[in-house]
Design an enzyme around this catalytic site. Structure first.
Site, PDB file in Angstrom:
ATOM      1  N   ASP A  94       0.797  -1.229   0.000  1.00 33.96           N
ATOM      2  CA  ASP A  94       0.000   0.000   0.000  1.00 33.96           C
ATOM      3  C   ASP A  94       0.824   1.271   0.000  1.00 33.96           C
ATOM      4  OD1 ASP A  94       0.635  -0.670   2.851  1.00 33.96           O
ATOM      5  OD2 ASP A  94      -0.415   1.219   3.213  1.00 33.96           O
ATOM      6  N   ASP A  97       5.731   0.320   3.187  1.00 31.45           N
ATOM      7  CA  ASP A  97       5.969  -0.892   3.975  1.00 31.45           C
ATOM      8  C   ASP A  97       5.857  -2.133   3.096  1.00 31.45           C
ATOM      9  OD1 ASP A  97       3.253  -1.276   3.533  1.00 31.45           O
ATOM     10  OD2 ASP A  97       2.698  -0.367   5.437  1.00 31.45           O
ATOM     11  N   TYR A 251      -5.827   0.044   9.128  1.00 30.53           N
ATOM     12  CA  TYR A 251      -6.887   0.520   8.246  1.00 30.53           C
ATOM     13  C   TYR A 251      -8.245   0.193   8.851  1.00 30.53           C
ATOM     14  CZ  TYR A 251      -3.475   1.582   4.655  1.00 30.53           C
ATOM     15  OH  TYR A 251      -2.429   2.131   3.959  1.00 30.53           O
ATOM     16  N   GLU A 497       5.478   9.792   2.903  1.00 33.22           N
ATOM     17  CA  GLU A 497       5.173   8.450   2.406  1.00 33.22           C
ATOM     18  C   GLU A 497       4.180   8.502   1.257  1.00 33.22           C
ATOM     19  OE1 GLU A 497       4.012   3.998   4.017  1.00 33.22           O
ATOM     20  OE2 GLU A 497       3.485   5.746   5.223  1.00 33.22           O
TER      21      GLU A 497
END
Length: 519
Positions: A94, A97, A251, A497
């Site tokens: 995603d 990571d 999430y 990120e």
């Protein structure tokens, strides 16, 4: 990873091929404020579009294909699913990571598909024979994985691979990761209508992308979408209440699952023309007011999607959704245009919904703005009104929506107080160089074949002050703070990120503007 919490704890997340040469006839490239604009004053949307799609190759998990352009990445996650005796290789990481989260991955796939459905013709015009091909490839990398997740075991939907907490205690290349590849699932006894509804939406939307290009694949997708949507309705519950291992902490479904039931049903209605889905979504009663659209909350997206049928097809049964879509737009417009606005803006004019991964919200809202404007134009709807507190009305036209979306996209590409592009590799030196991304921040396997361990990654690379050795072209980072400041700091995950669900809606916006402002 997602956009909710720190990378080291229960955080929520959030040199490939060289730039495509652009041939200009009457126009030529100039440099302005350190970023690339055309002589006519607009960013090079076609170049940004091609780069935004390249990013998805850098996020691939599994066995990479022969035409992989992001050559510093190698195969990874090749045993994913083995913990449950199933094949769950493939799909996307995603963000920065090495975990695969089904919820944001499905949303990413849905938005890439919607971008192609609405703007595929503009993609083809922007890069004949290539851009549309790459967009479809990005969708298919997601749906191939989602089909596995939905069909590997009857009665189960696999929704994640990788122990997120363990992963975030390490700084490892995907090719080296040795943290547990735990498998997470929902089922009748541990329901997840939200992740199931989003997965159904992704499969249904993608079935439309491939309806002409690959009819057999399209039929597989829509059949799987039907089954997963039935599961979502029959076994209702919020997945983050049932999925262990910390997946729900990264999430969590803050908005519940009604929005995904609406979203999934809306996509299946369009993909299948089966009116049972129309009855379901009308009966749902998901009437909450909303001023954002994201991987978590799909209400605004569903309402704009359903507005297409209300406006273009003149289906009055869906007029309440059109009204709700316009209420959402009134909330995201600046208060100088809409007195009912609830959306903060930075001094430089960027929507600012959150401190973490804010550009995802600006990108998603911008996609809805240009798409609703499209529906207005096709249906000859001249304007709608945003009520002000004194009972007066401000008339909002399609042109107003496009202008705001353009301002947001242009901001991302460098039209901002810092003159900084927030897309890696677009804008030359004035784009992020130290992004929060494991694979980008560490030497590739080709450059250093020896394994780099968990803590060595932190000490030698995460904490290093230099630029990332691998340029993740096309990645859009979290973006500046509420004062338009951006530190370009690898440790600042909230702003540095990139995530797939930021790029996905931006693809559609870039395709639209590439068609509107041709070189």
């Amino acid at each position: 990873m997602s956009s909710v919490a720190p990378d080291q704890a229960a955080s929520a997340r959030s040199r490939a091929a060289s730039s495509r040469a652009v041939v200009l006839l009457a126009l030529f490239l100039v440099s302005f404020s350190g970023h690339v604009v055309l002589a006519a004053g607009h960013p090079d949307y076609a170049d940004a579009l091609a780069k935004s799609l390249l990013f998805f190759q850098g996020q691939r998990s599994g066995r990479l294909p022969p035409d992989q352009a992001v050559t510093w990445r190698s195969n990874s996650g090749m045993s994913d699913g083995s913990a449950a005796n199933v094949d769950l290789t493939g799909g996307y990481y995603d963000g920065g990571d090495n975990v695969k989260f089904g919820f944001p991955m499905a949303f990413t796939t849905t938005m890439l598909s919607w971008s192609i459905i609405e703007y595929g013709g503009r993609m083809e015009a922007a890069g004949p024979g290539r851009v549309l091909h790459e967009a479809r490839a990005a969708v298919r990398w997601g749906t191939d994985y989602l089909l596995k997740a939905a069909k590997a075991t009857p009665g189960k939907l696999y929704v994640g691979v990788g122990d997120a907490d363990a992963d975030h205690r390490c700084w490892e290349r995907p090719e080296d990761m040795d943290t547990p590849r735990t498998v997470y699932e929902v089922s009748a006894s541990a329901p997840g209508s939200d992740v199931a509804g989003e997965t159904a939406a992704a499969l249904a939307a993608a079935s439309m992308v491939f309806k002409a290009a690959d009819p057999a694949y399209s039929r597989r997708l829509v059949a799987a979408a039907r089954a997963v949507m039935a599961f979502a309705w029959q076994h209702q519950g919020k997945y983050s209440d049932h999925v262990g291992g910390g997946v729900g902490n990264y999430y969590p479904s803050y908005s519940g699952y009604k929005d995904e039931l609406l979203w999934g049903s809306a996509w299946l209605l369009w993909a299948t023309k089966n009116t049972s889905y129309l009855n379901d979504l009308i009966a749902l009663g998901a009437n909450d007011g909303i001023d954002m659209f994201s991987w978590d909350n799909k209400l605004a997206g569903a309402r704009v999607l359903l507005s297409r049928r209300a406006l273009v097809d003149k289906d009055k049964r869906l007029d309440p959704f059109r009204q709700q879509a316009e209420e959402f737009i009134c909330r995201v417009l600046p208060n100088s245009i809409s007195p009912s606005s609830t959306t903060p803006y930075t001094p430089g004019g960027l929507m600012h919904r959150a401190d973490n991964a804010n550009l995802q919200y600006a990108a998603s809202a911008s996609f809805l703005l240009v798409t609703y404007a499209k529906y207005m134009s096709v249906s000859n709807r001249a304007s709608f009104s945003c009520q002000n507190q004194n009972g007066g009305q401000n008339q909002i036209s399609a042109r107003t929506l496009r202008a705001l979306a353009k301002k947001q996209v242009d901001y991302v590409l460098g039209e901002n107080p810092l003159g900084m592009s927030y897309m890696v590799g677009y804008g030359g030196e004035r784009s992020p160089r130290r992004i929060h991304h494991r694979a980008s921040s560490m030497p590739s396997v080709a450059a250093r074949p020896a394994r780099i361990g968990c803590q060595e990654g932190f000490e030698s690379y995460f904490k290093a002050g230099g630029d990332n050795p691998n340029v993740l072209v096309g990645a859009v980072v979290g973006g500046p703070d509420q004062n338009d400041a951006f530190p370009d700091d690898r440790a600042d995950y909230a702003r540095s990120e990139p995530t797939t669900y930021t790029n996905a809606p931006l693809v559609g916006c870039l395709a639209y503007f590439a068609g509107s402002y041709k070189n």
